[in-house]
Design an enzyme around this catalytic site. Structure first.
Site, PDB file in Angstrom:
ATOM      1  N   ILE A  20     -50.228 -33.143 -71.785  1.00 22.75           N
ATOM      2  CA  ILE A  20     -49.028 -33.324 -70.948  1.00 22.75           C
ATOM      3  C   ILE A  20     -49.113 -34.645 -70.175  1.00 22.75           C
ATOM      4  O   ILE A  20     -48.115 -35.363 -70.042  1.00 22.75           O
ATOM      5  CB  ILE A  20     -48.817 -32.112 -70.018  1.00 22.75           C
ATOM      6  CG1 ILE A  20     -48.585 -30.860 -70.872  1.00 22.75           C
ATOM      7  CG2 ILE A  20     -47.641 -32.331 -69.068  1.00 22.75           C
ATOM      8  CD1 ILE A  20     -48.513 -29.549 -70.101  1.00 22.75           C
ATOM      9  N   GLY A  56     -54.853 -34.631 -70.337  1.00 29.26           N
ATOM     10  CA  GLY A  56     -54.630 -33.917 -71.600  1.00 29.26           C
ATOM     11  C   GLY A  56     -53.273 -34.275 -72.196  1.00 29.26           C
ATOM     12  O   GLY A  56     -52.682 -35.309 -71.875  1.00 29.26           O
ATOM     13  N   HIS A  63     -41.336 -23.312 -60.683  1.00 32.83           N
ATOM     14  CA  HIS A  63     -42.166 -23.219 -61.900  1.00 32.83           C
ATOM     15  C   HIS A  63     -41.306 -23.133 -63.167  1.00 32.83           C
ATOM     16  O   HIS A  63     -41.351 -22.154 -63.907  1.00 32.83           O
ATOM     17  CB  HIS A  63     -43.113 -22.004 -61.805  1.00 32.83           C
ATOM     18  CG  HIS A  63     -44.307 -22.129 -62.697  1.00 32.83           C
ATOM     19  ND1 HIS A  63     -45.517 -21.548 -62.410  1.00 32.83           N
ATOM     20  CD2 HIS A  63     -44.492 -22.760 -63.881  1.00 32.83           C
ATOM     21  CE1 HIS A  63     -46.392 -21.813 -63.365  1.00 32.83           C
ATOM     22  NE2 HIS A  63     -45.779 -22.549 -64.290  1.00 32.83           N
ATOM     23  N   ILE A  64     -40.544 -24.204 -63.385  1.00 31.57           N
ATOM     24  CA  ILE A  64     -39.639 -24.218 -64.541  1.00 31.57           C
ATOM     25  C   ILE A  64     -40.016 -25.317 -65.540  1.00 31.57           C
ATOM     26  O   ILE A  64     -39.193 -25.728 -66.362  1.00 31.57           O
ATOM     27  CB  ILE A  64     -38.163 -24.392 -64.105  1.00 31.57           C
ATOM     28  CG1 ILE A  64     -37.979 -25.679 -63.274  1.00 31.57           C
ATOM     29  CG2 ILE A  64     -37.662 -23.175 -63.352  1.00 31.57           C
ATOM     30  CD1 ILE A  64     -36.545 -26.154 -63.200  1.00 31.57           C
ATOM     31  N   GLY A  65     -41.260 -25.801 -65.457  1.00 35.36           N
ATOM     32  CA  GLY A  65     -41.668 -26.936 -66.291  1.00 35.36           C
ATOM     33  C   GLY A  65     -41.325 -26.800 -67.767  1.00 35.36           C
ATOM     34  O   GLY A  65     -40.867 -27.748 -68.402  1.00 35.36           O
ATOM     35  N   SER A  66     -41.533 -25.632 -68.338  1.00 31.56           N
ATOM     36  CA  SER A  66     -41.289 -25.485 -69.779  1.00 31.56           C
ATOM     37  C   SER A  66     -39.905 -24.904 -70.075  1.00 31.56           C
ATOM     38  O   SER A  66     -39.599 -24.580 -71.223  1.00 31.56           O
ATOM     39  CB  SER A  66     -42.367 -24.576 -70.395  1.00 31.56           C
ATOM     40  OG  SER A  66     -42.269 -23.275 -69.845  1.00 31.56           O
ATOM     41  N   ARG A 113     -50.906 -26.176 -61.806  1.00 29.57           N
ATOM     42  CA  ARG A 113     -51.076 -24.901 -61.124  1.00 29.57           C
ATOM     43  C   ARG A 113     -51.115 -25.155 -59.623  1.00 29.57           C
ATOM     44  O   ARG A 113     -51.728 -26.129 -59.174  1.00 29.57           O
ATOM     45  CB  ARG A 113     -52.392 -24.227 -61.556  1.00 29.57           C
ATOM     46  CG  ARG A 113     -52.358 -23.680 -62.966  1.00 29.57           C
ATOM     47  CD  ARG A 113     -51.419 -22.475 -63.051  1.00 29.57           C
ATOM     48  NE  ARG A 113     -51.315 -21.957 -64.394  1.00 29.57           N
ATOM     49  CZ  ARG A 113     -50.368 -22.294 -65.277  1.00 29.57           C
ATOM     50  NH1 ARG A 113     -49.433 -23.182 -64.946  1.00 29.57           N
ATOM     51  NH2 ARG A 113     -50.343 -21.746 -66.463  1.00 29.57           N
TER      52      ARG A 113
HETATM   53  O1  LIG Z   1     -47.000 -22.963 -66.599  1.00 30.27           O
HETATM   54  C1  LIG Z   1     -46.654 -22.748 -67.716  1.00 30.27           C
HETATM   55  C2  LIG Z   1     -47.531 -22.399 -68.777  1.00 30.27           C
HETATM   56  O2  LIG Z   1     -48.747 -22.271 -68.556  1.00 30.27           O
HETATM   57  O3  LIG Z   1     -47.035 -22.206 -69.893  1.00 30.27           O
END
Ligand SMILES: O=CC(=O)O
Length: 371
Positions: A195, A193, A336-339, A287
């Site tokens: 990302i 997708g 979980h700091i991706g964004s 996830r």
């Molecule tokens: O994991 C982050 C999101 O779903 O925004």
């Protein structure tokens, strides 16, 4: 704005589970058409408080730790028109705090889509605005996992550096960028997708010439899109949809970037990991449920693969020092700091707020998840 709903007003009421900060909260100032209730503390919103405040509300804005489950929908009642999540994911894994010894693979969603649709409630989410931030961190994890960032940072932070004697091959790892002396690198994406595509774009300048991906088996071939990507990136020689089996066997880096939920649970399991190349790296920024943590820990400790970079782990945030992946020196884990870039979080909060207000007033949501 107020932090309780004791007023007798008939204005629609919205409950916001976290203060959205100085760049976004002012957007609500001067809104006399809506009653706003905000969790008053700088911490996760208390569940009891939420269930009380949501009673009779028209909208609720929440994020991962808060669940929009049956109890929340029942507490809100028929007035609820919209749930706005400040995330792109809506099927996130959520677990109450549990001891490691009680670890199970059970997962539930942070938004109960069945309850939501049965009640005709709209769901706003925050796609697109976080694509670049997550793609950035995905590349960072690939680099960190390949080049031993976890154990080397640890060496410095534990004060052990003075004891370390430089050696020609100490802490070496596989190089991501292609060298004239090395064969071309192949990257594989489980899920292709927005990302994944943004991640690939960042990797092409590293010399990546071959990209494989898997997609939802029910989705049609994306031939036009792939042709456009190839023509836009002349150095990319291969872009192919393949089976998970071929992807595991052929990729130097495997990126896990597919949605969560039951259908993708443990897509990366022992069988998958055993097929991966010995010098390959696994990165998961989607996830935690997609990767079987126990199998990954075994793959790392027994050297089936080189390393792993994870922004998400099954059972998070209850990941403590005794977790098998935390103990693995070649596993880099971020919480979980991706964004989590300042700019992206402002955009996400703004979009979540606009989704909320649009839903409350029966307008088209700027980003509605069509279920
Ligand atoms: O994991 C982050 C999101 O779903 O925004």
């Amino acid at each position: 704005m107020q932090s309780s709903h004791l007023s007798t007003t008939t204005k629609p009421r919205v409950v916001i589970c976290r203060n959205l900060g100085p760049d976004v909260m002012p957007l609500l100032e001067g809104r006399s058409d809506v009653e706003v209730v905000v969790w008053p503390e700088d911490s996760s919103c208390d569940r009891k408080w939420l269930l009380e405040q949501v009673r009779g509300a028209a909208g609720v804005l929440l994020m991962f730790p808060e669940k929009a489950d049956k109890a929340l929908f029942e507490a809100a009642g028929p007035s609820l028109r919209v749930v706005s999540t400040m995330s792109v994911g809506y099927g996130a894994q959520f677990r109450p705090p549990i001891k490691l010894s009680q670890r199970s693979t059970r997962s539930t969603e942070h938004i109960d889509l069945t309850e939501l649709t049965n009640r005709g409630v709209k769901l706003g989410y925050t796609p697109d605005v976080l694509t670049d931030a997550v793609a950035d961190i995905t590349v960072m994890l690939a680099l960190m996992a390949s080049r031993n960032a976890g154990s080397t940072i640890n060496l410095v932070q534990s004060g052990e550096w003075p004891k370390f004697r430089w050696a020609p091959f100490a802490f070496c790892g596989p190089q991501i960028s292609t060298l004239p002396s090395s064969p071309d690198r192949t990257v594989g994406f489980l899920g292709f997708g927005r990302i994944s595509q943004a991640t690939l774009k960042r990797l092409i300048p590293f010399g990546i010439t071959s990209c494989l991906y898997t997609a939802n088996p029910h989705s049609p071939p994306a031939t036009d899109r792939d042709t456009a990507i190839l023509s836009h990136h002349p150095t990319l020689k291969t872009l192919r949809r393949v089976t998970a089996d071929e992807l595991a066997r052929s990729s130097d880096i495997v990126f896990v970037l597919a949605p969560g939920g039951e259908s993708t649970k443990h897509l990366v399991d022992e069988a998958f990991l055993r097929k991966m190349k010995k010098h390959s790296v696994l990165v998961n920024a989607s996830r935690g449920t997609l990767v079987d943590s126990d199998a990954l820990a075994k793959a790392l400790s027994e050297g089936w693969i080189w390393g792993a970079g994870l922004d998400v782990v099954e059972g998070e945030p209850n990941i403590t020092l005794d977790h098998p992946l935390v103990k693995e020196p070649r596993c880099v884990i971020l919480p979980h700091i991706g964004s989590a870039s300042i700019e992206t979080r402002i955009d996400m909060a703004t979009l979540a707020l606009n989704n909320l207000l649009a839903g409350v007033f029966g307008e088209e949501l700027p980003a509605e998840l069509k279920i």
